[in-house]
Scaffold this active site. Sequence first.
Site, PDB file in Angstrom:
ATOM      1  N   ALA A   1       0.786  -1.203   0.007  1.00 10.09           N
ATOM      2  CA  ALA A   1       0.046   0.044  -0.134  1.00 10.09           C
ATOM      3  C   ALA A   1       0.784   1.235  -0.053  1.00 10.09           C
ATOM      4  O   ALA A   1       0.901   1.959   0.763  1.00 10.09           O
ATOM      5  CB  ALA A   1      -0.916  -0.130   1.049  1.00 10.09           C
ATOM      6  N   LEU A   2       1.726   1.344  -0.830  1.00  2.73           N
ATOM      7  CA  LEU A   2       3.045   2.376  -0.958  1.00  2.73           C
ATOM      8  C   LEU A   2       2.235   3.623  -1.116  1.00  2.73           C
ATOM      9  O   LEU A   2       1.409   3.980  -1.787  1.00  2.73           O
ATOM     10  CB  LEU A   2       3.942   1.930  -2.233  1.00  2.73           C
ATOM     11  CG  LEU A   2       4.453   0.409  -2.119  1.00  2.73           C
ATOM     12  CD1 LEU A   2       5.450   0.407  -3.427  1.00  2.73           C
ATOM     13  CD2 LEU A   2       5.337   0.408  -0.865  1.00  2.73           C
ATOM     14  N   HIS A   3       2.926   4.811  -0.382  1.00  2.00           N
ATOM     15  CA  HIS A   3       2.732   5.867  -0.477  1.00  2.00           C
ATOM     16  C   HIS A   3       4.071   6.904  -0.594  1.00  2.00           C
ATOM     17  O   HIS A   3       5.047   6.254  -0.746  1.00  2.00           O
ATOM     18  CB  HIS A   3       1.766   6.589   0.782  1.00  2.00           C
ATOM     19  CG  HIS A   3       2.320   6.097   2.009  1.00  2.00           C
ATOM     20  ND1 HIS A   3       3.535   6.408   2.567  1.00  2.00           N
ATOM     21  CD2 HIS A   3       1.821   5.095   2.928  1.00  2.00           C
ATOM     22  CE1 HIS A   3       3.787   5.809   3.586  1.00  2.00           C
ATOM     23  NE2 HIS A   3       2.857   4.957   4.056  1.00  2.00           N
TER      24      HIS A   3
ATOM     25  N   HIS B   1       7.031   5.910   1.672  1.00  2.00           N
ATOM     26  CA  HIS B   1       7.684   4.748   0.847  1.00  2.00           C
ATOM     27  C   HIS B   1       8.905   5.325  -0.396  1.00  2.00           C
ATOM     28  O   HIS B   1       9.766   4.857  -0.464  1.00  2.00           O
ATOM     29  CB  HIS B   1       6.923   3.499   0.346  1.00  2.00           C
ATOM     30  CG  HIS B   1       5.963   3.205   1.532  1.00  2.00           C
ATOM     31  ND1 HIS B   1       4.821   3.047   1.383  1.00  2.00           N
ATOM     32  CD2 HIS B   1       6.296   2.175   2.731  1.00  2.00           C
ATOM     33  CE1 HIS B   1       4.169   2.405   2.659  1.00  2.00           C
ATOM     34  NE2 HIS B   1       5.246   1.870   3.254  1.00  2.00           N
TER      35      HIS B   1
ATOM     36  N   GLN C   1       3.461  -9.870  13.055  1.00  2.00           N
ATOM     37  CA  GLN C   1       3.358  -8.848  13.787  1.00  2.00           C
ATOM     38  C   GLN C   1       1.816  -8.166  14.077  1.00  2.00           C
ATOM     39  O   GLN C   1       1.752  -7.130  14.492  1.00  2.00           O
ATOM     40  CB  GLN C   1       4.245  -7.658  13.100  1.00  2.00           C
ATOM     41  CG  GLN C   1       3.940  -7.243  11.934  1.00  2.00           C
ATOM     42  CD  GLN C   1       4.683  -6.552  11.260  1.00  2.00           C
ATOM     43  OE1 GLN C   1       5.861  -6.789  10.723  1.00  2.00           O
ATOM     44  NE2 GLN C   1       4.645  -4.859  11.223  1.00  2.00           N
TER      45      GLN C   1
ATOM     46  N   VAL D   1       7.123  11.604   6.003  1.00  2.00           N
ATOM     47  CA  VAL D   1       6.613  12.359   5.046  1.00  2.00           C
ATOM     48  C   VAL D   1       5.195  12.829   5.566  1.00  2.00           C
ATOM     49  O   VAL D   1       4.537  11.784   5.902  1.00  2.00           O
ATOM     50  CB  VAL D   1       6.731  11.822   3.596  1.00  2.00           C
ATOM     51  CG1 VAL D   1       5.884  12.635   2.628  1.00  2.00           C
ATOM     52  CG2 VAL D   1       7.837  11.481   3.154  1.00  2.00           C
TER      53      VAL D   1
ATOM     54  N   LEU E   1       2.138  10.255   6.488  1.00  2.00           N
ATOM     55  CA  LEU E   1       1.483   9.328   5.703  1.00  2.00           C
ATOM     56  C   LEU E   1       1.617   8.043   6.364  1.00  2.00           C
ATOM     57  O   LEU E   1       2.734   7.764   7.017  1.00  2.00           O
ATOM     58  CB  LEU E   1       2.235   9.583   4.341  1.00  2.00           C
ATOM     59  CG  LEU E   1       2.305  10.943   3.636  1.00  2.00           C
ATOM     60  CD1 LEU E   1       2.790  10.700   2.159  1.00  2.00           C
ATOM     61  CD2 LEU E   1       0.696  11.362   3.459  1.00  2.00           C
TER      62      LEU E   1
HETATM   63  O1  PAF Z   1       7.267  -0.862   8.848  1.00  2.00           O
HETATM   64  C1  PAF Z   1       6.670  -1.941   8.473  1.00  2.00           C
HETATM   65  O2  PAF Z   1       6.018  -1.714   7.258  1.00  2.00           O
HETATM   66  C2  PAF Z   1       7.060  -3.258   8.833  1.00  2.00           C
HETATM   67  O3  PAF Z   1       6.744  -3.239  10.214  1.00  2.00           O
HETATM   68  C3  PAF Z   1       8.150  -4.010   8.347  1.00  2.00           C
HETATM   69  C4  PAF Z   1       9.377  -3.151   8.657  1.00  2.00           C
HETATM   70  C5  PAF Z   1       8.078  -3.921   6.953  1.00  2.00           C
HETATM   71  C6  PAF Z   1       8.201  -5.366   8.874  1.00  2.00           C
HETATM   72  O4  PAF Z   1       6.997  -5.990   8.405  1.00  2.00           O
END
Ligand code: PAF
Length: 294
Positions: free
Chosen positions: A45-47, A50, A74, A190, A198
């Site tokens: 879900a890049l923004h 990222h 996680q 950002v 974001l």
């Molecule tokens: O920050 C994140 O998006 C996640 O915690 C990571 C570092 C990709 C690990 O799953």
Amino acid sequence: MPVVAETVVVETISELRSQLRRAVVAATSADTPHPRIALVPTMGALHDGHLALIEQAQQLAEIVVVSIFVNPLQFGSADDLARYPRTIDADRELLTPLGVPILFAPSVAEMYPARGTKVTVHAGPIGERYEGKTRRGHFDGVLTVVAKLLHIVAPHFVLFGQKDAQQVFLVSQLVADLNFEVSVVTVDTVRAPDGLALSSRNRFLDERERRAARALSVALEAAESSADRGVEAALAAAQSALTGDTVVHLDYLTIVDPATFLPADVTHHGRAVVLVAAVVGDTRLIDSTTVHLG
Ligand code: PAF
């Protein structure tokens, strides 16, 4: 910006390792005898946050690998995991014009084979505070997947956003304590024009919640402007920005010593990190900033 015909999506660890070997050979020249690799680990879900990590990675290394893996280890509740946005096709389309050659997007079965993960990383005492207090086991899951990604990709640099300050602290401890040969690079948060950091989760906010979510960055700004009067004044200023809207449910607001990540006491002067987490509507948001306590 490097030019790539198309970002190659790699789904298996063995294929990733062969792609990387090929990329290293292709990037090797008399001027660059030892090409470097940078890893940007994400859950997709890049923004623009990222994209800032990717731009920084491209400054540091000849070969940039972005990973997208929504890591079940996680997530505390199955609901939160199921709800997490998955937009792999759109993500890939973003990466090609940026010149990212390799997107590592393994399945859960590839990362955690059916026999189960018997050995995991324990994040230690700081992993049980703040974000880890509400989301029990969260940082064990983060550090386990980060350790796996570091072994799989063997990068020279790994990049994280400063917004997730506790994650950055714990990954740095992982790297130091378990002797990973990688530099942990943090990139500034950002923000949207109104200050909201974001986050892939912002898409869950409706209009009213989106307006209310501003309270987090307003609180951080308030802490920053009162920091010269010490930790108590900074906390009080931040706290007052977080009360008043019933849609914002504060989880924690604290100021920590960046060296230990323990709460800064009244004798603490100099650099400190303000951490805030709140549930806005149904969406959990976190933010952080660095301040200088007087
Ligand atoms: O920050 C994140 O998006 C996640 O915690 C990571 C570092 C990709 C690990 O799953």
